[in-house]
Design an enzyme around this catalytic site. Structure first.
Site, short mmCIF file in Angstrom:
data_model
loop_
_atom_site.label_atom_id
_atom_site.label_comp_id
_atom_site.label_asym_id
_atom_site.label_seq_id
_atom_site.Cartn_x
_atom_site.Cartn_y
_atom_site.Cartn_z
CB THR A 1 -5.21 5.58 -3.42
OG1 THR A 1 -6.10 4.58 -3.88
CG2 THR A 1 -5.33 5.70 -1.92
CD GLU B 1 -3.02 -0.91 0.09
OE1 GLU B 1 -2.63 -0.68 -1.06
OE2 GLU B 1 -4.22 -1.03 0.39
N1 HSE Z 1 -8.50 4.33 3.30
C1 HSE Z 1 -7.89 4.50 2.02
C2 HSE Z 1 -8.34 5.82 1.42
C3 HSE Z 1 -8.32 3.36 1.14
O1 HSE Z 1 -9.54 6.05 1.41
O2 HSE Z 1 -7.50 6.60 1.01
C4 HSE Z 1 -7.81 3.43 -0.25
O3 HSE Z 1 -8.30 2.31 -0.96
#
Ligand code: HSE
Length: 320
Positions: free
Chosen positions: A193, A141
């Site tokens: 993201t 991530e």
């Molecule tokens: N919690 C993260 C965001 C998840 O919303 O940025 C990304 O998939």
């Protein structure tokens, strides 16, 4: 890590394994970075093979042109961390058939990361705990979005719904999932993201924070008590959604029409652009799918829809 803490494996049961690594819905509307849910579909198909030298090889069998340098790949980076805690002179080759499109908001990067570490751990005789696997997978991530977060990774590895109370140190709580149906629409636009995080305000007002933590607590209580009305009214996000929804054409219309069609509630899936809705039964979930299709037909953006359920298992080892 100190040498004496490294794990040593004396025998390997198998040399290769196939895994199905499912999509996930992070945030669950109000739980930004702390709640996530695992889906039955879609899922990536991955093969993990043991190598007899300390190296990671990534083979992509799709057209997404993801980096093949393991340090820059969401499946490779977690395996580098895992190998660093193993004494043996081994490595892994990972072949990935992505069915979850990168940038969809359905946990594509997490599926690669979680699938790789669960598959590799299986070949090692499951020497690492699920919590260890989340710790490794979060490096994927970091590659994808610049920050470690576990709200896709944890449900992908644990299944069902997970609450990530803390990532430093890791504190993951599994929440048994009710038998909800999940409808998703993925408008074919890409939201990175990293960009969707960049636009967020760094400070929140106390009145919004109070509403948000009331909703998170209400959602968790509603899930545990199987109180559908409480789940529905807790699926409200007064902090992130008002900012991010501007990146998704038709968002407000989809949300209000799906709720009128009987959905319990829903919102942005992860960082978008996908939108998800929870329903108590399949007929409603299919009705909601038609509503989503109508909105995106009208707007003129191509889309893909899914009607699925919550996976109770997470990443699955497939016996061939
Ligand atoms: N919690 C993260 C965001 C998840 O919303 O940025 C990304 O998939």
């Amino acid at each position: 890590m100190e040498l004496e803490k490294k794990k040593s494996i004396s025998s390997f049961a198998e040399k290769q394994v196939t895994v199905h690594a499912p999509g996930t819905v992070a945030n669950l509307v109000c739980g930004f970075d702390v709640l996530g849910m695992c889906l039955e579909e879609p899922y990536d198909v991955m093969q993990v093979r043991l190598l007899d030298e300390k190296k990671i090889t990534i083979i992509s069998k799709d057209g997404y042109q993801l980096p093949s340098d393991p340090a820059l790949n969401t499946a490779g980076a977690p395996l580098i961390e895992m190998l660093d805690e193993i004494e043996n002179n081994i490595g892994f080759e990972v072949t990935i058939q992505k069915n979850i499109k990168p940038g969809s908001g359905i946990g594509s990067s997490a599926a690669s990361a979680a699938g790789a570490v669960v598959g590799a751990n299986y070949l090692l005789g499951n020497i690492f705990s699920k919590e260890d696997l989340v710790r490794f997978a979060m490096f994927g991530e970091k590659v994808a979005s610049g920050v470690k977060h576990a709200d896709n990774i944890a449900p992908c590895i644990y299944g069902s719904i997970t609450l990530i109370r803390s990532i430093f140190p890791l504190d993951i709580i599994s929440i048994p999932a009710p038998d909800f149906y999940v409808t998703l629409v993925h408008p074919q636009i890409e939201v990175r993201t990293s960009d969707a995080r960049q636009i967020l305000r760094k400070e929140v007002q106390l009145k919004d924070a109070i509403k948000q933590w009331g909703n998170i607590a209400g959602l968790v209580a509603g899930l545990l008590q199987k109180d559908l009305a409480l789940v529905g009214r807790s699926l409200e996000d007064v902090i992130i959604e008002p900012v991010r929804s501007i990146l998704i054409p038709g968002f407000d219309e989809v949300k209000s029409k799906c709720k009128s069609a009987g959905a319990l509630g829903g919102g942005i899936s992860g960082s978008g652009p996908s939108i998800f809705m929870l329903s108590a039964d399949k007929a409603t979930a299919q009705h909601v799918e038609n509503v989503m299709k109508e909105v995106f037909e009208k707007i003129g953006i191509s889309y893909h829809t899914y009607v699925t359920t919550i996976s109770k298992t997470g990443v699955q080892i497939i016996k061939e």
